[in-house]
Design a protein around this motif. Sequence first.
Motif, PDB file in Angstrom:
ATOM      1  N   LEU A 278       0.869  -1.175   0.000  1.00 42.69           N
ATOM      2  CA  LEU A 278       0.000   0.000   0.000  1.00 42.69           C
ATOM      3  C   LEU A 278       0.906   1.226   0.000  1.00 42.69           C
ATOM      4  O   LEU A 278       1.803   1.332   0.849  1.00 42.69           O
ATOM      5  CB  LEU A 278      -0.894   0.027   1.234  1.00 42.69           C
ATOM      6  N   VAL A 279       0.666   2.135  -0.910  1.00 43.91           N
ATOM      7  CA  VAL A 279       1.482   3.338  -1.013  1.00 43.91           C
ATOM      8  C   VAL A 279       0.579   4.556  -0.951  1.00 43.91           C
ATOM      9  O   VAL A 279      -0.307   4.731  -1.803  1.00 43.91           O
ATOM     10  CB  VAL A 279       2.299   3.357  -2.316  1.00 43.91           C
ATOM     11  N   GLU A 280       0.814   5.389   0.074  1.00 41.79           N
ATOM     12  CA  GLU A 280       0.027   6.615   0.230  1.00 41.79           C
ATOM     13  C   GLU A 280       0.760   7.780  -0.434  1.00 41.79           C
ATOM     14  O   GLU A 280       1.983   7.781  -0.548  1.00 41.79           O
ATOM     15  CB  GLU A 280      -0.176   6.966   1.712  1.00 41.79           C
ATOM     16  N   SER A 281      -0.006   8.792  -0.799  1.00 39.53           N
ATOM     17  CA  SER A 281       0.548  10.027  -1.337  1.00 39.53           C
ATOM     18  C   SER A 281      -0.426  11.164  -1.054  1.00 39.53           C
ATOM     19  O   SER A 281      -1.583  10.927  -0.703  1.00 39.53           O
ATOM     20  CB  SER A 281       0.789   9.909  -2.848  1.00 39.53           C
ATOM     21  N   GLY A 282       0.080  12.387  -1.189  1.00 39.77           N
ATOM     22  CA  GLY A 282      -0.797  13.544  -1.085  1.00 39.77           C
ATOM     23  C   GLY A 282      -0.682  14.343   0.199  1.00 39.77           C
ATOM     24  O   GLY A 282      -1.331  15.381   0.337  1.00 39.77           O
ATOM     25  N   GLY A 283       0.131  13.891   1.133  1.00 38.67           N
ATOM     26  CA  GLY A 283       0.286  14.658   2.363  1.00 38.67           C
ATOM     27  C   GLY A 283       1.081  15.927   2.125  1.00 38.67           C
ATOM     28  O   GLY A 283       1.587  16.178   1.023  1.00 38.67           O
TER      29      GLY A 283
END
Length: 121
Positions: free
Chosen positions: A4-9
Amino acid sequence: QVQLVESGGGLVQAGGSLRLSCAASGNIFSIDVMDWYRQAPGKQRELVATITRGGSTDYADSVKGRFTISRDNAKNTVALQMNSLKPEDSAVYLCNAEVRAGRFSPRIDYWGQGTQVTVSS
């Protein structure tokens, strides 16, 4: 395995908006529930928003009316639109997914590494 890879912070002023995204990849047959959690320094991890595969959602009282969770089942992604941000929303935001590797496989929880959200006053 599943990643799972988050982005946008990032850094935003109070009252501003951010959109977080999380993409799941790997050995995925289906994803049941997808969640966003957050953890601020010295505080317990908090469930922020939940969305089922069918699109039912639930939110922490502290973010109701300001945050919106959505998902794209075909792309195995989940997003969190955060509006009217407050300094107390500052935290590391983590994506969680309940993944099945096969039709009759058990659900396994996977976590992303997290993305930092900082709201300045």
